[in-house]
Design an enzyme around this catalytic site. Structure first.
Site, PDB file in Angstrom:
ATOM      1  N   GLY A 193     -12.115  -5.603 -24.843  1.00  0.00           N
ATOM      2  CA  GLY A 193     -11.382  -5.540 -23.992  1.00  0.00           C
ATOM      3  C   GLY A 193     -10.101  -5.697 -24.133  1.00  0.00           C
ATOM      4  CE  LYS A 194      -6.173  -7.825 -27.365  1.00  0.00           C
ATOM      5  NZ  LYS A 194      -6.199  -8.033 -29.069  1.00  0.00           N
TER       6      LYS A 194
END
Ligand code: NAD
Length: 418
Positions: free
Chosen positions: A103-104
């Site tokens: 994720g980011k």
């Protein structure tokens, strides 16, 4: 040069999917993030006014575990960039065989123009805005460009207020007092050192091999000190202001002291070279630890090292990569060489979940074992499939994600795949 990270990530995944002969539904799952959240982040300015900036949190894949990845505060943050970085994180955690996905997050803002109070207001507001999408079992943010343990402490605190209970495992990269892990600050360098040492042995490099490091920040400076302590000779170093060279080996501790006192390595008493010429110095090992796209075709032509370890994310452009492969230079790709940070982040998450505190030695030895195992895994795929290490790493990561997706798929998956 700027590179389109999302495009690069998707191209790499497509090449791996071709190599693995993946079906259409798996390719579709890998191409699109599982969950994307765009939010408005209002915060209070020092003048009492309310400003609103856009923010994002994207979980690319949770097939192998909760999404994991950093939080970037930068004026250039776009949803496309965040999606690209989230995709790379999925591959990175899978290459490292961590029980996590990718994720980011990011906020489009210039934090350098903000006061401490404004930053706290912004970070807490961002944490509230994404609170429905993050959590120890779903998506676990960490620091990235322009965020640090202070931001993570604020995010953990704000999340705890939203859910009404302490939940330190919701973010990693916290301060030690707030549940952070020992060894987190040197993790990227320690992980890179482990893969350099193992690769140097495989390539038969001398134990006092010469090393050039571009970038003397968190990753580069710690790495220089670790490699020098191992007996390697650090013959070139640079930061954004310039580069220094000493064929006999620089005194890294003295360079670090000079940088701390005067702001740059260029004030150290050594021969000055341009930051471009640094990359062409005579050495066995070159470590780009500064910028994306730092090594393009022209620089790749001039590289004299036998081994490149990508401590930075995306330092070699695809054009450079092709030239380096052609010239027989071995490149340990970023998804492996810079994975020490996310690995110790995973250790922090595990400690928080179990209510444990590991010693610095326990963290260091577990990290070394993980890095050595991942390098072996990647090298095996490279040899079995006759691929460069970069492609092999992506193939390994994508294969692990695809296997997890297939294991969880319904009975119709086989028909879908055909
Ligand atoms: P940092 O900001 O601490 O250091 C960056 C260094 O690069 C600084 O010394 C800066 O002066 C130097 N630099 C900038 N422009 C340069 C140029 N043109 N020539 C030479 N040097 C230049 O950043 P960091 O945390 O060390 O991260 C460096 C790279 O490593 C980034 O690509 C980052 O994404 C990657 N990385 C870092 C971590 C981590 O835990 N710190 C983890 C994974 C990947």
């Amino acid at each position: 040069m700027t590179i389109d990270l999302h495009r690069l990530a998707l191209d790499a995944i497509d090449a791996a999917a071709d190599e693995l002969d993946l079906g259409t539904w798996l390719r579709a799952m890998l191409h699109q993030p599982e969950r994307s959240l765009a939010v408005q982040v209002p915060f209070i300015g020092d003048d009492g006014s309310i400003r609103v900036v856009p923010g994002y949190r994207i979980a690319h894949s949770t097939a192998r575990g909760p999404a994991k990845g950093g939080t970037r505060f930068h004026p250039d943050v776009t949803p496309e960039e965040v999606a690209g970085l989230a995709t790379l994180m999925s591959v990175k955690t899978a290459v490292m065989d961590l029980p996590l996905g990718g994720g980011k997050g990011g906020v489009t803002v210039d934090p350098k123009a903000m006061s401490e109070l404004e930053l706290e207001s912004l970070t807490r507001s961002y944490a509230r805005a994404i609170a429905t999408n993050i959590g120890p079992d779903t998506d676990v943010p960490a620091p990235d460009v322009n965020t640090s343990e202070r931001h993570m402490d604020w995010m953990a605190d704000e999340y705890a207020r939203v859910v009404g209970a302490p939940a330190p495992a919701v973010v990693t990269g916290k301060s030690l007092a707030a549940g952070g892990s020992l060894g987190r600050d040197t993790a990227t360098a320690a992980g890179c050192r482990a893969v350099i040492a193992a690769s140097a042995r495989r390539l038969g490099l001398r134990s006092d091999a010469r090393v050039v490091i571009q970038g003397f920040g968190n990753a580069g400076a710690h790495l220089a000190q670790l490699l020098a302590a191992d007996g390697l000779r650090i013959v070139g170093l640079s930061d954004s202001r310039g580069a220094i060279h000493d064929p006999a080996g620089l005194d890294v501790a003295a360079v670090a002291a000079t940088k701390a006192a005067h702001g740059s390595v260029i004030h150290h008493d050594a021969e000055h070279v341009s930051t471009t010429d640094l990359l062409a110095l005579d050495c066995e090992i070159l470590v780009p630890a500064a910028l994306e796209g730092a090594i393009d075709a022209a620089e790749a032509d001039a590289v004299r090292a036998r081994l490149i370890a990508e401590a930075a994310n995306g330092p070699c452009t695809p054009a450079a990569d092709a030239i380096l492969a052609e010239r027989g230079v071995t490149t340990i790709p970023d998804v492996l060489a810079s994975a020490g940070g996310v690995t110790v982040s995973c250790f922090e998450w595990e400690q928080n979940r179990r209510g444990e505190r590991w010693t610095a030695d326990a963290v260091a030895s577990r990290l070394e074992v993980r890095m050595a195992r991942a390098l072996d895994d990647v090298w095996q795929v490279a040899e079995a499939r006759r691929l460069p290490l970069r492609t092999a790493a992506t193939v390994l990561g994508v294969d692990r994600i695809a296997t997890a997706l297939e294991a969880r798929a319904g009975l119709g998956a086989d028909e879908l795949a055909s």
